[in-house]
Design a protein around this motif. Structure first.
Motif, PDB file in Angstrom:
ATOM      1  N   ALA A  64      25.079  16.297  45.233  1.00  0.00           N
ATOM      2  CA  ALA A  64      25.423  16.459  43.896  1.00  0.00           C
ATOM      3  C   ALA A  64      24.640  17.389  43.095  1.00  0.00           C
ATOM      4  O   ALA A  64      23.381  17.630  43.584  1.00  0.00           O
ATOM      5  N   THR A  65      24.825  17.742  41.889  1.00  0.00           N
ATOM      6  CA  THR A  65      23.991  18.568  41.200  1.00  0.00           C
ATOM      7  C   THR A  65      23.374  17.507  40.227  1.00  0.00           C
ATOM      8  O   THR A  65      23.401  16.875  39.488  1.00  0.00           O
ATOM      9  N   SER A  66      21.808  17.832  40.498  1.00  0.00           N
ATOM     10  CA  SER A  66      21.051  16.832  39.827  1.00  0.00           C
ATOM     11  C   SER A  66      20.621  17.239  38.462  1.00  0.00           C
ATOM     12  O   SER A  66      20.007  16.506  37.819  1.00  0.00           O
ATOM     13  N   ASN A  67      20.504  18.536  38.417  1.00  0.00           N
ATOM     14  CA  ASN A  67      19.825  19.365  37.040  1.00  0.00           C
ATOM     15  C   ASN A  67      18.259  19.230  37.228  1.00  0.00           C
ATOM     16  O   ASN A  67      17.846  19.136  36.053  1.00  0.00           O
ATOM     17  N   THR A  81      23.800   9.188  35.203  1.00  0.00           N
ATOM     18  CA  THR A  81      25.185   9.336  35.283  1.00  0.00           C
ATOM     19  C   THR A  81      25.921   8.114  35.045  1.00  0.00           C
ATOM     20  O   THR A  81      25.541   7.082  34.839  1.00  0.00           O
ATOM     21  N   ASP A  95      29.395   8.460  36.396  1.00  0.00           N
ATOM     22  CA  ASP A  95      30.533   8.643  37.260  1.00  0.00           C
ATOM     23  C   ASP A  95      30.137   8.567  38.778  1.00  0.00           C
ATOM     24  O   ASP A  95      30.457   9.309  39.611  1.00  0.00           O
ATOM     25  N   ALA A 111      28.355  11.746  40.433  1.00  0.00           N
ATOM     26  CA  ALA A 111      29.084  13.173  40.469  1.00  0.00           C
ATOM     27  C   ALA A 111      28.188  14.047  39.716  1.00  0.00           C
ATOM     28  O   ALA A 111      28.123  15.229  40.034  1.00  0.00           O
ATOM     29  N   THR A 112      28.060  13.667  38.449  1.00  0.00           N
ATOM     30  CA  THR A 112      27.318  14.451  37.632  1.00  0.00           C
ATOM     31  C   THR A 112      25.989  13.809  36.941  1.00  0.00           C
ATOM     32  O   THR A 112      26.008  12.630  36.839  1.00  0.00           O
ATOM     33  N   TRP A 113      24.938  14.458  36.481  1.00  0.00           N
ATOM     34  CA  TRP A 113      23.660  13.984  36.096  1.00  0.00           C
ATOM     35  C   TRP A 113      23.436  14.748  34.786  1.00  0.00           C
ATOM     36  O   TRP A 113      23.171  15.866  34.622  1.00  0.00           O
ATOM     37  N   ASN A 114      22.677  13.839  33.791  1.00  0.00           N
ATOM     38  CA  ASN A 114      22.067  14.704  32.689  1.00  0.00           C
ATOM     39  C   ASN A 114      20.698  13.950  32.470  1.00  0.00           C
ATOM     40  O   ASN A 114      20.395  12.910  32.741  1.00  0.00           O
TER      41      ASN A 114
END
Length: 855
Positions: free
Chosen positions: A233-236, A264, A266, A269-272
């Protein structure tokens, strides 16, 4: 299974305003404590966090309490089920608690001595633990018995998680790569799910299907089918991630280095990124709790929109601490940080220096009774050597930085020393500079062009001082810095601190546990061998010729009671780097360190007992001129004297009202001994009000400015009274040498410090035929035990105590004894439970035996 060890009562309560009397060294910042925290978990109203040096914190919602399970190992992981709590740690440690408050702990036997980095229980009975070298353990009876499923491999496992009796996962490191494995038979066999390019530090599953594993470089792998397949996944973030937590609704968080928190919604799947109030490395997350380095505890009540600190204080790296009396103190740190306390270190206020440069030292001596005047020095700033000065207790700071003609790049200043009217600084490349006008002008005594760095400085009189540094450098001046000459004991040591108790007795310490002492003003130095420790030693201080302390890396604190001939280890309760010591009286001191560490003691770090005696409301007129005396009848509890002897004394002059103190000489007498406290102070003025005279001070009373309020060094050392019987009459004599000025003695007092002696008892009724050392009795013991031996001839006898790692803790006997039977009592009240060894050497005879301390 080992028997449960009962903990002591909680010694500190988070968010409490109560101050408890405590023995030994205890935390003042941050609170509740500043050790690294590695895991946290919460269940049915109880939250527990664990960390380095045996740290266990518990909370039931009303604050944090420090618990003591009787271990000093690193504690890495927690698992809670029902009322049961398990904690795993280094050296195969497994602890168990079932009292619902984290109060009473028992140690379980695992059968391994490896680091157990993770423990996970499915229910009250079934649990697993994993760790270094592919160690995998399993229990089916709540940890009463642990089966070793695997051990002695090349991989290291950092977290284990199970969904049911059969299905589980673990993650870790395989060389420079990571590893994620899965089992479908309860851990009997494991299969690689994936071999990531980064080590995997933590994992968590929301249910049987959705899970995430996190690792170095911001790596996050997620699965949606129970670990059959994993995707990146893209962790940013590029920060190393240490832990992850997923909820069944898809929300989750991962935490890592430099305060990183990502979110996250979801299932990964995505991270902020979420805003973190801390820049410390974060090690674990559970629900709405996060823990990390330096005692960091964070908490959220709104899903991470806002994270708040759940600890009191600050966690900056502190470089030096300096107390001018028992209330007012200062500490400096990296990033331009300076803090001040007015209540003995229980609360601290940040001061604004006006710089973000690293500050390496701070000095506020109580010269002229001005507790608000001081200096702080630090990191070079281009062409400028960084110096700041304050005259109002840090409220405002004046930039006294300077340049040196011909020097194109300034260097760091590592230390400063403030005297009456003169101030010194030392630093990198051998810099020595002096100012006599408050920093407006600097006299460069040694250009920063030497082959060594200077770290430490100490003056024992207006003219005589020493500096120390790398390459075995010790320089001395007898001309107030006009000239310096070498007193190097070697040419290789990296010395970090130097201290002299008087013009003859001094000590210097440094990297690798190096300790030297001198009894002739530095012309000859004696090295302490063998090393008490090999840790870097950063600061040394002596209250008098006998009693002293050293602090350093890995939480090291050493204490000596015989002038540095022997040293024993004191418990600091932390592995944090300790950088600086400051004492105001014989037993009252503070230590600063990394992660905002501030430790405090009122009893010399343990082992000191203090008795105070006072005479008030005297209104005794002083003869003018002539002698005036007042007697104090001291009676000390006989039980105290059975175990302790007088090791130090402070005299409190509160109050002597006199219009011109330059007329006065003040003496103290007891048991045929007389000490001169004050001899006609240089500066005219009036009154002694709240004045404490102690060998621990570095501010000579005779050279200071009245009125004398605060802590000062007497004219002659009070150590002359050490070891004598304190009972009986103590006489204070005040001599007025000039006519024309009158005064009164209103009140005065004595503080007597008692320490534990190790007196040898001998029986010379018969001469033994051989050497023999007997087993100590009682054994196990708490806290005292008697060690007996016999010797057939006269000779030097050395009896020392060592810990289980072979580190020397203390010397009980070091004297010549005649043929006969001898015994000595070992008081272990300052030591923790565990295995210890005592070794007796007499000529060529050496014998070592084991003993067990159980508290």
């Amino acid at each position: 299974m080992k028997q449960a060890r009962y903990i002591i009562a909680p010694i500190l309560v988070f968010f409490s305003t109560l101050i408890y009397a405590q023995s030994g060294w205890f935390w003042q910042n941050p609170l509740p404590q500043g050790n690294h925290l590695y895991d946290i978990e919460s269940l049915t109203g109880l939250t527990i966090s664990v960390g380095s040096d045996g740290t266990i914190l518990s909370s039931t919602g009303s604050g944090w309490q420090i618990r003591d399970a009787g271990v000093e190992n690193y504690l890495f992981s927690i698992s809670m089920k029902g009322v049961h709590v398990w904690v795993s740690g280094s050296d195969g440690t497994m602890l168990h608690n079932s009292d619902g408050v984290g109060y009473l702990w028992e140690e379980q036997t695992t059968g391994v001595d490896k680091q157990l980095r993770s423990v996970f229980f499915l229910n009250d009975n079934i649990g697993w633990s994993v760790g270094e070298q592919e160690t995998i353990l399993k229990t089916t009876d709540g940890g009463n018995n642990w089966d070793i499923l695997y051990t002695n491999g090349s991989q290291h496992y950092f977290e284990v998680f199970f969904h049911d009796d059969n299905n589980g996962w673990l993650c870790g490191a395989a060389g420079s790569n990571g590893v994620i494995k899965k089992t479908t038979n309860g851990g009997t066999t494991w299969q690689n799910s994936i071999i990531p390019a980064s080590r995997m530090n933590g994992m968590h599953f929301a249910d049987m299907n959705f899970g995430c594993a996190v690792g170095n470089g911001g790596a996050i792998f997620r699965t949606t089918n129970g670990g059959t397949d994993w995707s990146l996944a893209t962790s940013n973030t590029s920060q190393d991630l240490k832990a992850v937590y997923l909820k069944t609704n898809g929300e989750g968080w991962a935490v890592g280095y430099e305060g990183t928190i990502i979110f996250t919604s979801d299932f990964g799947a995505t991270w902020n990124t979420q805003t973190s109030p801390s820049y410390n490395n974060l090690n674990a997350i559970y629900g709405n709790w996060v823990v990390g380095e330096g005692g960091t505890i964070l908490h959220t009540t709104n899903g991470g929109t806002n994270w708040e600190k759940s600890f009191i204080g600050f966690s900056n790296w502190l470089t030096e601490i300096d107390f001018v009396n028992n209330s007012i103190g200062y500490t400096s740190g990296l990033g331009g940080k300076v803090y001040r306390t007015e209540d003995g270190g229980y609360t601290w206020d940040e001061l604004s220096v006006g710089s973000s440069l690293d500050l390496y030292a701070i000095d506020f001596k109580e010269w002229q009774g001005l507790t608000g005047a001081g200096y702080t020095v630090g990191e070079a700033n281009g062409l400028e050597f960084t110096v700041y000065r304050t005259t109002d207790g840090g409220g405002t700071w004046l930039d006294k930085s300077f340049t040196i003609p011909g020097v194109s790049n300034a260097s760091n200043i590592y230390n400063c020393y403030r005297m009456l009217g003169t101030n010194f600084i030392v630093g990198r490349y051998g810099l020595i500079a002096r100012t006599t006008d408050g920093g407006d002008n600097w006299d460069i005594q040694k250009l920063p062009q030497q082959s060594f760095d200077l770290w430490g400085i100490d003056f024992e009189s207006e003219n005589v001082g020493w500096v120390c540094g790398s390459s075995g450098t010790i320089l001395k001046t007898t001309t107030k810095g006009d000239e310096w000459f070498s007193q190097n004991p070697d040419n290789v040591s990296n010395f970090r601190s130097i201290y002299f108790a008087d013009l003859q007795h001094g000590w210097v310490v440094g990297v690798g546990g190096i300790i030297y002492r001198t009894t002739d003003g530095g012309y000859n130095w004696t090295k302490t061998t063998p090393n008490v420790t090999f840790e870097r030693l950063n600061s040394v201080y002596f209250a008098d010729q006998n009693i002293g302390w050293i602090c350093g890396a890995s939480g090291t604190i050493l204490r000596s009671t015989n002038g540095g001939v022997d040293w024993y280890i004191q418990e600091s309760g932390t592995d944090n780097e300790l950088t600086s010591l400051s004492f105001t009286e014989t037993g009252v001191g503070w230590i600063s360190g990394r992660f905002g560490t501030i430790l405090h003691t009122d009893d010399g770090g343990g082992g000191l007992s203090v008795n105070s005696f006072w005479k008030n409301y005297l209104n005794l007129s002083l003869a003018d001129p002539g002698e005036t005396t007042d007697d104090m009848d001291v009676i000390v509890d006989p039980e105290l004297l059975n175990s302790f002897s007088l090791s130090g004394i402070s005299v409190v002059l509160d109050t002597i009202l006199h219009s011109n103190v330059t007329d006065l000489a003040i003496l103290l007498s007891h048991n045929g001994l007389t000490d001169t406290l004050v001899v006609q102070p240089t500066n005219a003025g009036s009154n002694f009000i709240g004045c404490t005279l102690t060998d621990a001070s570095s501010v000579p009373v005779d050279e200071s400015q009245p009125p004398f309020t605060g802590i000062y060094k007497p004219h002659s050392p009070l150590s002359v009274f050490s070891g004598i019987d304190p009972n009986g009459i103590w006489t204070l004599k005040i001599i007025d040498l000039m006519s024309g000025n009158t005064g009164t003695l209103e009140a005065w007092g004595l503080k007597l410090y008692f320490d534990t002696p190790s007196d040898v008892k001998s029986d010379y009724s018969s001469i033994p035929n051989n050497y023999e050392v007997y087993q100590n009795f009682p054994n196990p013991f708490n806290p005292n035990t008697t060690i007996k031996w016999q010797q057939p001839e006269t000779g030097l006898v050395n009896l020392k105590i060592y810990d289980v790692l072979g580190r020397e803790l203390t010397t009980l006997v070091n004297e010549e004894l005649s043929p006969g039977k001898h015994e000595v009592v070992f008081d272990a009240s300052r030591f923790s439970s565990g295995i210890y060894f005592y070794q007796l050497k007499a000529g060529k005879y050496i014998e070592t035996k084991k003993m067990v301390l159980i508290k």
